[in-house]
Design an enzyme around this catalytic site. Sequence first.
Site, PDB file in Angstrom:
ATOM      1  N   HIS A  66     -17.462 -56.602  93.401  1.00 58.01           N
ATOM      2  CA  HIS A  66     -18.713 -57.473  93.684  1.00 58.01           C
ATOM      3  C   HIS A  66     -18.325 -58.820  93.977  1.00 58.01           C
ATOM      4  CE1 HIS A  66     -20.777 -54.386  90.722  1.00 58.01           C
ATOM      5  NE2 HIS A  66     -21.087 -54.064  91.868  1.00 58.01           N
TER       6      HIS A  66
ATOM      7  N   CYS B  74     -41.724 -58.076 104.404  1.00 61.54           N
ATOM      8  CA  CYS B  74     -41.390 -59.313 103.837  1.00 61.54           C
ATOM      9  C   CYS B  74     -40.302 -58.573 102.855  1.00 61.54           C
ATOM     10  CB  CYS B  74     -42.387 -59.921 103.092  1.00 61.54           C
ATOM     11  SG  CYS B  74     -43.494 -59.036 101.907  1.00 61.54           S
TER      12      CYS B  74
HETATM   13  C1  PEP Z   1     -41.331 -55.989  97.844  1.00 57.43           C
HETATM   14  O1  PEP Z   1     -41.402 -55.230  96.880  1.00 57.43           O
HETATM   15  O2  PEP Z   1     -40.399 -55.634  98.982  1.00 57.43           O
HETATM   16  C2  PEP Z   1     -41.459 -57.572  97.878  1.00 57.43           C
HETATM   17  C3  PEP Z   1     -41.318 -58.243  98.890  1.00 57.43           C
HETATM   18  O3  PEP Z   1     -41.963 -57.995  96.521  1.00 57.43           O
HETATM   19  P1  PEP Z   1     -40.908 -58.254  95.488  1.00 57.43           P
HETATM   20  O4  PEP Z   1     -39.585 -58.209  95.607  1.00 57.43           O
HETATM   21  O5  PEP Z   1     -41.561 -59.711  94.961  1.00 57.43           O
HETATM   22  O6  PEP Z   1     -41.486 -57.379  94.182  1.00 57.43           O
END
Ligand code: PEP
Length: 852
Positions: A465, A773
């Site tokens: 890690h 995202c």
């Molecule tokens: C996801 O689920 O890919 C996302 C961007 O939302 P979070 O990681 O905030 O749940």
Amino acid sequence: MAEQSNILPVLAPLSGVRVPLSRVPDPVFAQRMVGDGASLDPTSSTLLAPIDGDVVQLHAAHHAITLRHPSGVDILIHIGIDTVTLRGEGFTPMVRLGDRVSAGQGLIRFDLDHLACRARSMLTQVVVANGERVVALQLGRGELEAGRSLLFSLTLNSDDRSAAAVHRGDQHATKVELPNPAGLHARPAAVFAEAAKHYRADVRLRFQGREANGKSLVALMSLATAAGSVVELVARGPDAREALGRLAELLRQGCGEDLQAARAEAERRPSLEVERAANRAVSGELRGVTASPGLAIGRVFQWRRGALQVQERGADPASEHQRLSQALRAAERSLRELQVQSTDTARGAILAAQQELLQDPQLVDSALALIDQGKSAAYAWQTATEQSAATLAALGNALLAERAADLRDIGRRVLGELLGEVTTSVQLPEGCILIAEDLTPSETADLDRQRLRGFCTRGGGATGHVAILARSFGLPALCAIDPQALQLADGQRVILDADRGLLLTAPAPEQWAQAERDVEEAKQRAQRERTAAQQPARSADGQRIEVVANVRHAADTADALAAGAEGVGLLRSELLFEQRSSAPDEDEQIAAYAAVARCLGQDRPLVIRSLDVGGDKPLSYLPLPREDNPFLGQRGVRLSLAHPALFCTQIRAVLRATQGHRLHLMLPMVATLEEFRQARALVAEQAEQLGLAMPSLGIMIEVPSAALLAEQFAREVDFMSIGSNDLTQYTLAMDRGHAQLAQHADALHPAVLRLIGLCGDAVKRNAKWLGVCGAMASDPLAVPALLGLGVRELSVEAPAVAAVKAAVARCYLDECRALAQQLVELDTASAVRARLSEFQSRAHAARVEESV
Ligand code: PEP
Ligand code: MG
């Protein structure tokens, strides 16, 4: 009570009311998987022996005990349900393993009031753990008085052979040859331990005269098995036969390890011993193993961890047990919180793995045993973790040695809780190369990267890690360094050539000059990439792709813009709502959103996600009922719809704060069109009340149902953004924070890619846009696949902006589309990764050729 030759009376071990086993709220008892017997609801708090016999099992958490009658019958008594999780808190044993006791003698004292508040149920089960010896069981009648009333009586089989068989216990054993190229190292061992925990049977693995508790990850790793090791699997207890069959098969199959990939990795990677043997004593050259590539020049800084002041003798064992169990729980909570807050996937996986280690039965049992010998909780925990870490580190196996750092890390974290000392951060001088015996992942994460140029550790390994973190920071690092490195003087100038696995302590003048030139060139290359990252991202064929950033607040936004982000593709608004006693009001929210909008200016896009809490991220001021499956419960947009006042306040704040800006409002965790329509109606209502225009309104694609209905959604939404972290979790039914599933929960799985492809097709037909995202957007390897599937916006972590833009610049979209068609036809995530690596190398070579 008179004992006839083949009748065994079993007395009530506690006063109380008799309850049929079938009513116990735990199927293991209710379905008599452990054995037949009775349950009782206790009113007394000293458990008395129900029969004469020997103590053959006393659980380390002191909530369960087994007595063996001279006839060979084993009676198991289990106080409460799920009380093992209390780890001994509230229980005081009055006997030891191996003691001989008489019916009516005290066995375990417990604090009934304390336990009643913490345990799921205080129903106490008394069962025959080896039923073969018993012909019939006759329940007693009436109220129960501890040590006097008959709970039930057993009619025993008088066959001597059967008695002998019972005495030996229901034991099954078999031998298995391990197919894993590195033996039972951390991942397969974790899978095995987890599977073994599903059985009541005691499971052991024997190898070369040593024996390990099959339910303990640490014990299994300490066996130091290798490819082709033949281990003996032994199961003993009520479901031993079933356990043996299933667990032997699991071992034969490699405990979930991708054997082909592991073999390739093992061939690539020499053992730690071989690596250390290769530490040639060339004067002025200290060899190590590359943990993270790169070149640095700096001054030696020797760092030694200060010894913690730990008192050996403890108070009474019961209160030391309680202290340890509280500290373990606090450490687990803090790891969980860090994991939830972590936006770095590598760090998230490390934190998840460490939570697993905190529950390891061998570690906890060894610490509890030391406490029983009069040691303090801190001393016991320190000794247990240090012994296990030292065992792993000494095995000469690189993979296992790497886990030692994790053990030491959780060791210090729990000690911090026990001793009130929580900070481990290392104070660094400017421009240094740190040299240490070892570093824990937490210490590495806290290093001041402004002052540090690189580091070398005696311990650790290339896939540990610490190495993962070093790579994610872009810091050159060596592990398994020659021990002479620890003798270098502070302040000595050295060259760390991590690409070649060398620390140069006495370079010749021409080596200094070359290293200085190389460092300068690398700096300029990074600068060129950073400069290129300031240009809008374009594919090789000129198609505009937006590379934007995931942020939490205005400070993050400024960093992201400096790194070349073209806007914000995900503002995780929940940060404003967490760790406080009431929700932020409209004005407070306006200030926060307006600060981000100001930072971006009016031309850059700003995607604000409405509150995404619930599930694993509860809010103290929202009255959320306890849920059995919070990930499938009130979370994301569902929670907003259930609390419209909270949602509407946020929407008003977002609309008011972003007037004149390129706002896109995004709803998280949408699973159905009804949810979207309900939320849209609330947004429209707020916009109308404020006299403002309806904003661009989109959804995150995080649930397979939304992707499968992408066409229907695309007609109504303005945009979609793939939340690949959750989409992967829900598509593969694998908890995104689960340490043992981490390597399989891969967003590049063809099933996930197919769902993304559905969204890409749907937005194209409906003239909308698709972004990503989740963490996969930050992985340059994934970029050609995503572009080929129709993604046109990538929202990434700020440090990934330059690399992702460079990956976009290497892509021709028609090639990416053809590639994506092939990828969705593949059958595994590793096949997808292999195909993408090949594509990436070819694209790289082709673009280099084009540029000359
Ligand atoms: C996801 O689920 O890919 C996302 C961007 O939302 P979070 O990681 O905030 O749940
Ligand atoms: Mg999500």
